[in-house]
Write an enzyme that holds these catalytic residues in place. Sequence first.
Site, short mmCIF file in Angstrom:
data_model
loop_
_atom_site.label_atom_id
_atom_site.label_comp_id
_atom_site.label_asym_id
_atom_site.label_seq_id
_atom_site.Cartn_x
_atom_site.Cartn_y
_atom_site.Cartn_z
N ASP A 129 0.89 -1.14 -0.09
CA ASP A 129 -0.04 -0.11 -0.07
C ASP A 129 1.00 1.02 0.04
OD1 ASP A 129 -2.16 -1.73 0.41
OD2 ASP A 129 -2.70 -0.74 2.31
N ARG A 179 -0.72 -0.39 -8.66
CA ARG A 179 -2.03 -0.33 -8.24
C ARG A 179 -2.46 1.32 -8.19
NH1 ARG A 179 -3.29 -0.56 -2.42
NH2 ARG A 179 -2.77 -3.02 -2.82
C1 LIG Z 1 -8.27 -1.57 -4.13
C2 LIG Z 1 -7.82 -0.28 -3.51
C3 LIG Z 1 -6.67 -0.09 -2.73
C4 LIG Z 1 -6.44 1.02 -2.28
N1 LIG Z 1 -5.36 1.51 -1.75
C5 LIG Z 1 -4.76 2.91 -1.26
C6 LIG Z 1 -3.54 2.98 -0.97
O1 LIG Z 1 -2.64 1.99 -0.91
N2 LIG Z 1 -3.26 4.07 -0.59
C7 LIG Z 1 -4.16 5.30 -0.74
O2 LIG Z 1 -3.84 6.27 -0.22
N3 LIG Z 1 -5.47 4.73 -1.01
C8 LIG Z 1 -5.85 3.71 -1.12
N4 LIG Z 1 -7.04 3.57 -1.88
C9 LIG Z 1 -8.16 4.43 -1.60
C10 LIG Z 1 -8.07 5.50 -2.88
O3 LIG Z 1 -7.07 6.30 -2.76
C11 LIG Z 1 -9.30 6.57 -2.70
O4 LIG Z 1 -9.46 7.13 -1.51
C12 LIG Z 1 -10.57 5.75 -3.02
O5 LIG Z 1 -10.66 4.74 -3.66
C13 LIG Z 1 -11.88 6.70 -3.18
O6 LIG Z 1 -11.68 7.21 -4.41
P1 LIG Z 1 -12.29 6.75 -5.70
O7 LIG Z 1 -11.06 6.62 -6.69
O8 LIG Z 1 -13.19 5.66 -5.53
O9 LIG Z 1 -12.90 7.91 -6.52
P2 LIG Z 1 -14.10 8.91 -5.85
O10 LIG Z 1 -14.00 10.12 -6.80
O11 LIG Z 1 -13.84 9.40 -4.49
O12 LIG Z 1 -15.34 8.07 -6.18
C14 LIG Z 1 -16.01 7.96 -7.20
C15 LIG Z 1 -17.35 7.20 -6.88
O13 LIG Z 1 -17.17 5.87 -6.21
C16 LIG Z 1 -17.90 5.97 -4.95
N5 LIG Z 1 -17.25 5.79 -3.88
C17 LIG Z 1 -15.96 6.32 -3.71
N6 LIG Z 1 -15.55 5.89 -2.32
C18 LIG Z 1 -16.49 5.68 -1.76
C19 LIG Z 1 -16.84 5.41 -0.30
N7 LIG Z 1 -15.91 5.55 0.70
N8 LIG Z 1 -18.13 4.94 -0.01
C20 LIG Z 1 -19.03 4.77 -0.74
N9 LIG Z 1 -19.11 5.09 -2.23
C21 LIG Z 1 -17.85 5.33 -2.58
C22 LIG Z 1 -18.88 6.98 -5.20
O14 LIG Z 1 -19.89 6.69 -5.82
C23 LIG Z 1 -18.04 8.02 -6.14
O15 LIG Z 1 -18.91 8.95 -6.69
C24 LIG Z 1 -7.57 2.45 -2.35
C25 LIG Z 1 -8.37 2.16 -2.83
C26 LIG Z 1 -8.87 0.90 -3.77
C27 LIG Z 1 -10.22 0.81 -4.52
#
Ligand SMILES: Cc1cc2nc3c(=O)[nH]c(=O)nc-3n(C[C@H](O)[C@H](O)[C@H](O)COP(=O)(O)OP(=O)(O)OC[C@H]3O[C@@H](n4cnc5c(N)ncnc54)[C@H](O)[C@@H]3O)c2cc1C
Length: 306
Positions: A129, A179
């Site tokens: 991560d 990722r």
């Molecule tokens: C597999 C995976 C691994 C990850 N690993 C890391 C890491 O190592 N380090 C790090 O900094 N971040 C990590 N993240 C978190 C990432 O950085 C984002 O904070 C998170 O994925 C929300 O952003 P989004 O890309 O989904 O986009 P957004 O623009 O935030 O969301 C897009 C849409 O997805 C839905 N959505 C998003 N988040 C949520 C939620 N929490 N609850 C409900 N609906 C939601 C909503 O409908 C939103 O409109 C990871 C995420 C995933 C999926």
Amino acid sequence: MRKLLLWMARNPWLKERLPKLWFAKRAIRRFMPGEDAESALDAGVMFRADGISSMFTRLGENITRLEEGDETAEHYLGLMGDIQARDLDGEVSVKLTQLGFDLDVERTMAHTARLAERAAETGKTLWIDMEGSGYTEGTIAFYERLKQDHANTGLCLQAYLRRTAADIQRLLPLDPQIRLVKGAYAEPATIAYQTRHDVDANYVALAVSLLEGARAGRKVRLGLGTHDVRLIEQIAEHASAMGLPKTSVEVEMLYGIRMDQQRRLAKDGYLVRDLIAYGHAWYPWYMRRLAERPANVMFALRQMIG
Ligand SMILES: Cc1cc2nc3c(=O)[nH]c(=O)nc-3n(C[C@H](O)[C@H](O)[C@H](O)COP(=O)(O)OP(=O)(O)OC[C@H]3O[C@@H](n4cnc5c(N)ncnc54)[C@H](O)[C@@H]3O)c2cc1C
């Protein structure tokens, strides 16, 4: 609201007290099948039936005693055996600070190398991560070292950081497994894009630069760690225009978020992997999930009351 929730995520007083409240335990169920590994593995079996792979992580970060890191490494070695026993296409993702990165880098390297070796025995990748920006350079340098002897390792990079475009060019010669996420921490404007528009535009540009690396002959594995289906489909179109198949990217989403889309994308021929978190130390992780979508706070409050 986002800033407040991310501040709460880091606050030691709240971290100590909030998780003990019964209603908090209830609210977390939306993002975790349970606190124990068994529940996470059972969820992995359920996803397999829908053609969705899994990724497992036991929550925890910034440990303060080296023994905790030793125990975590042992735990993950056992978990890899459990994944194999269930014949799951399941991989493991770790936080370096959960293995002792703040305390002893060489011991953390030894743990990570052992986990990578165990993962290699079953043809799997060990993922790292990415944490807050204080760890970015250290984590990338750590990955560069690890990758020399362990090809089956992958790293998370954050699209909100301005430096990530250069980091990708730095890592491409290593045939990286990346990722790509938007980023979950509170970072200042000097180092991170602040608006959704800028982060999204950078996300697409970074994904395309990785795909171009793949087209130029680098062995790149690209995981799109996002729930943003619009961006995923946009990137898939870029891949197709470059003559690359849909399966040149893997969609990675979190347990409990957009499950309908996870199933739909799997049905549409995308490779989909669900990240299933478990463990007792869920407080900072859960607060970051709330911060990503403040509407989740209302959802959590309703669960506490209802
Ligand atoms: C597999 C995976 C691994 C990850 N690993 C890391 C890491 O190592 N380090 C790090 O900094 N971040 C990590 N993240 C978190 C990432 O950085 C984002 O904070 C998170 O994925 C929300 O952003 P989004 O890309 O989904 O986009 P957004 O623009 O935030 O969301 C897009 C849409 O997805 C839905 N959505 C998003 N988040 C949520 C939620 N929490 N609850 C409900 N609906 C939601 C909503 O409908 C939103 O409109 C990871 C995420 C995933 C999926």
